[in-house]
Write an enzyme that holds these catalytic residues in place. Structure first.
Site, PDB file in Angstrom:
ATOM      1  NE  ARG A   3      -1.356   1.240   4.098  1.00 58.13           N
ATOM      2  CZ  ARG A   3      -0.519   2.252   4.515  1.00 58.13           C
ATOM      3  NH1 ARG A   3      -0.703   3.433   3.973  1.00 58.13           N
ATOM      4  NH2 ARG A   3       0.175   1.783   5.428  1.00 58.13           N
ATOM      5  NE  ARG A   4       3.160   2.594   5.933  1.00 57.37           N
ATOM      6  CZ  ARG A   4       3.424   2.010   7.110  1.00 57.37           C
ATOM      7  NH1 ARG A   4       4.310   1.181   7.159  1.00 57.37           N
ATOM      8  NH2 ARG A   4       2.778   2.293   8.404  1.00 57.37           N
TER       9      ARG A   4
ATOM     10  NE  ARG B 218       7.656  -9.004   8.587  1.00 56.97           N
ATOM     11  CZ  ARG B 218       7.343 -10.059   9.304  1.00 56.97           C
ATOM     12  NH1 ARG B 218       7.505 -11.412   8.769  1.00 56.97           N
ATOM     13  NH2 ARG B 218       6.873  -9.925  10.253  1.00 56.97           N
TER      14      ARG B 218
ATOM     15  CB  CYS C 250      -4.147  -6.664   6.595  1.00 55.58           C
ATOM     16  SG  CYS C 250      -3.392  -8.149   7.468  1.00 55.58           S
TER      17      CYS C 250
END
Length: 322
Positions: A132-133, A154, A247
């Site tokens: 998304r980013r 991560r 998500c």
């Protein structure tokens, strides 16, 4: 009769510094509410131990399942999650007892030399593990005529900020709320306006969950609920569910409450989905009365999702473009 009223309540939490900080804040609120001691029970989830990217391990539920198992087994009385980690479908045997007032939902940039996004050098390397980013940062860079490289990373907040401190990356993008909860907001070099980067559905909000059989506890925890936050995140998560996206999908959503003076009159829901290279984005919004029920909030999310699907959103989400 065995008196359970003074037995400590057991709050299940992930072990990360951020999870412990946010659970500690909830524990204090519950202590004040109930007069009972609250002890934190640390639980390791699959998402905490796996080194794979969230997109690879499926994203949905990886930080949540172990906590939910502990709830159902009676090992803990309630759990605190980052709401954005919760799968959109709520199991029947668990109840989302409270969604407390939301922290700042925005994403932030932590860049070297105090830089803001607009001033990053050509070819700047920006770390984020979120599709998304990546989608929105690449689209924004394209709009500004800039070249950037989004680098998948991560790790916890310290690890991520460390990549900038060591010079390995020019910047990282994180959630404002997480930094606020561990007292590191001073390191932010720019709060990313939501016109440029929409957050993850539910970002900045917490979810307090307990077993459906604990009706008395659920009723007590409900006093920590913020109806406006709940309406907003319900609409955002309904949009995510209607797009059939996990998500780890490149979906951003934010419901804002629009006020006329001191009175909240309307809610605006914005959604975005895009390819991670930022070349194609579908971004739409809708505004209506503040939902007065869960059904109205869900309907608002579904309607916006339908409009986004009409505009081609389905083809932009890797998980469903089969």
């Amino acid at each position: 009769m065995n008196d359970t009223s003074k037995r400590p309540l057991r709050l299940g939490t992930r072990r990360s510094k951020l999870a412990m900080a946010q659970s500690g804040q909830v524990a204090e609120a519950v202590r004040q509410l109930t007069g009972r001691p609250v002890e934190l029970v640390e639980i390791t989830t699959y998402g905490d131990v796996s080194r794979e990217s969230l997109a690879q391990i499926g994203g949905t539920g990886v930080f949540v399942s172990a906590l939910r198992d502990a709830l159902l087994a009676g090992e803990i009385d309630f759990a605190v999650h980052s709401l954005k980690d919760l799968p959109t479908a709520q199991p029947d045997d668990l109840v989302l007892a409270a969604v407390p007032p939301r922290e700042d939902p925005r994403d932030v940039l932590i860049a070297r030399d105090g830089l803001v996004f607009q001033d990053l050098p050509r070819g700047a390397r920006i770390g984020t593990g979120s599709p998304r980013r990546m989608a929105q940062l690449n689209a924004w860079a394209r709009e500004l005529g800039k070249e950037i490289e989004t680098v998948p990373i991560r790790g916890n907040i310290d690890t991520r900020i460390g990549f900038v401190a060591s010079g390995e990356l020019d910047a990282v993008v994180l959630a404002a709320a997480g930094l606020a909860r561990i007292g590191r907001s001073a390191e932010v070099t720019q709060f990313l306006e939501t016109d440029a980067v929409l957050p993850a559905p539910g970002q900045g909000a917490l979810a307090i969950e307990c077993a459906a059989t604990s009706a008395h506890l659920a009723a007590t925890l409900a006093e920590l609920d913020d109806p406006y936050t709940r309406a907003a995140v319900t609409a955002e998560r309904s949009l995510l569910a209607a797009l059939e996206a996990g998500c780890s999908a490149p979906v951003g959503a934010l419901a804002d409450l629009l006020a006329d003076g001191q009175i909240v009159t309307e809610m605006r829901l914005r959604g975005v989905v895009g390819t991670t290279d930022g070349k194609t984005l579908v971004q739409l919004s809708t505004t209506g009365p503040v939902p007065s029920s869960r059904e109205e909030a869900v309907a608002m999310g579904r309607e916006l999702a339908a409009a986004m699907l009409d505009k081609g959103a389905a083809g932009l989400m890797g998980e469903r473009a089969l």
